[in-house]
Structures are given as C-alpha cells and as structure tokens.
Design a protein around this motif. Structure first.
Motif, PDB file in Angstrom:
ATOM      1  N   VAL A 105       0.872  -1.175   0.000  1.00 48.19           N
ATOM      2  CA  VAL A 105       0.000   0.000   0.000  1.00 48.19           C
ATOM      3  C   VAL A 105       0.904   1.217   0.000  1.00 48.19           C
ATOM      4  O   VAL A 105       1.804   1.329   0.836  1.00 48.19           O
ATOM      5  CB  VAL A 105      -0.925   0.015   1.235  1.00 48.19           C
ATOM      6  CG1 VAL A 105      -1.750   1.294   1.274  1.00 48.19           C
ATOM      7  CG2 VAL A 105      -1.817  -1.213   1.249  1.00 48.19           C
ATOM      8  N   LEU A 106       0.673   2.123  -0.933  1.00 45.73           N
ATOM      9  CA  LEU A 106       1.479   3.331  -1.028  1.00 45.73           C
ATOM     10  C   LEU A 106       0.655   4.531  -0.600  1.00 45.73           C
ATOM     11  O   LEU A 106      -0.478   4.704  -1.060  1.00 45.73           O
ATOM     12  CB  LEU A 106       1.979   3.523  -2.464  1.00 45.73           C
ATOM     13  CG  LEU A 106       2.910   4.701  -2.645  1.00 45.73           C
ATOM     14  CD1 LEU A 106       4.125   4.298  -3.447  1.00 45.73           C
ATOM     15  CD2 LEU A 106       2.195   5.842  -3.327  1.00 45.73           C
ATOM     16  N   ALA A 107       1.227   5.327   0.279  1.00 46.30           N
ATOM     17  CA  ALA A 107       0.574   6.554   0.746  1.00 46.30           C
ATOM     18  C   ALA A 107       1.521   7.728   0.528  1.00 46.30           C
ATOM     19  O   ALA A 107       2.734   7.611   0.725  1.00 46.30           O
ATOM     20  CB  ALA A 107       0.213   6.441   2.222  1.00 46.30           C
ATOM     21  N   VAL A 108       0.949   8.845   0.118  1.00 45.11           N
ATOM     22  CA  VAL A 108       1.713  10.080  -0.034  1.00 45.11           C
ATOM     23  C   VAL A 108       1.170  11.059   0.989  1.00 45.11           C
ATOM     24  O   VAL A 108      -0.020  11.400   0.946  1.00 45.11           O
ATOM     25  CB  VAL A 108       1.590  10.654  -1.459  1.00 45.11           C
ATOM     26  CG1 VAL A 108       2.325  11.982  -1.574  1.00 45.11           C
ATOM     27  CG2 VAL A 108       2.115   9.661  -2.480  1.00 45.11           C
ATOM     28  N   GLU A 109       2.044  11.460   1.907  1.00 43.97           N
ATOM     29  CA  GLU A 109       1.646  12.376   2.980  1.00 43.97           C
ATOM     30  C   GLU A 109       0.361  11.896   3.659  1.00 43.97           C
ATOM     31  O   GLU A 109      -0.590  12.640   3.798  1.00 43.97           O
ATOM     32  CB  GLU A 109       1.497  13.803   2.442  1.00 43.97           C
ATOM     33  CG  GLU A 109       2.727  14.339   1.756  1.00 43.97           C
ATOM     34  CD  GLU A 109       3.958  14.466   2.637  1.00 43.97           C
ATOM     35  OE1 GLU A 109       3.819  14.537   3.879  1.00 43.97           O
ATOM     36  OE2 GLU A 109       5.058  14.502   2.076  1.00 43.97           O
ATOM     37  N   ASP A 110       0.306  10.626   4.018  1.00 38.36           N
ATOM     38  CA  ASP A 110      -0.799   9.995   4.756  1.00 38.36           C
ATOM     39  C   ASP A 110      -2.070   9.751   3.942  1.00 38.36           C
ATOM     40  O   ASP A 110      -3.076   9.333   4.487  1.00 38.36           O
ATOM     41  CB  ASP A 110      -1.152  10.779   6.025  1.00 38.36           C
ATOM     42  CG  ASP A 110      -0.002  10.820   7.006  1.00 38.36           C
ATOM     43  OD1 ASP A 110       0.721   9.803   7.102  1.00 38.36           O
ATOM     44  OD2 ASP A 110       0.176  11.843   7.678  1.00 38.36           O
TER      45      ASP A 110
END
Length: 80
Positions: free
Chosen positions: A55-60
């Motif tokens: 799972v990839l998150a950018v700035e939450d």
C-alpha cells in the motif's frame, strides 16, 4: 523539500519488492523519499492492510494498493 512516500509492506512479498524497485527508479526524476513500514510489526496495520500490501501513501493519503499508480504518484507529488 522532498515528499514522504510511505510503503506499507511485508517481508517476502514479491509485489512489495516490485513496488520498491519501481519507486527507486522514479526517485531519479521525482523528489520524494520512501518510508517503508512493515505491517507485520504492528497488529493494527496488519489488520488494516493484510491482503492489500503493498500500500502506497503520499503524505498519509492512500494512493494505491498492490501495483504502483505512476500517473497518480506524479500528480500527488506535483508542487501546489
């Protein structure tokens, strides 16, 4: 300042390994650093992401699961 890209992963996951490799190649042209988080070290994360890794998150903000969304990542990293 470089954005933080968090990858929720687990050891031995071939999809996770592939996502990390793709992210390394993109770092040459996009400004971000990768924060790996092993979900098996946190029971709440394991429950939340167990079958979704990587799972990839950018700035939450969750951007993608299983496979890297390159256009989505590029948009997420665009300066405001």
């Amino acid at each position: 300042m470089a954005a933080c890209v968090t990858v929720y992963h687990r050891e031995g996951c071939h999809l996770c390994d592939r996502m990390f490799a793709e992210l390394r190649s993109l770092q040459r042209r996009l400004d971000f650093h990768v924060q790996p988080v092993d979900i098996d070290e946190d029971p709440q994360l394991k429950e939340r992401f167990n079958v979704k890794v990587p799972v990839l998150a950018v700035e939450d903000e969750i951007l993608c699961c299983h496979f890297l969304d390159v256009p989505g990542l590029e948009r997420a990293l665009e300066p405001d």
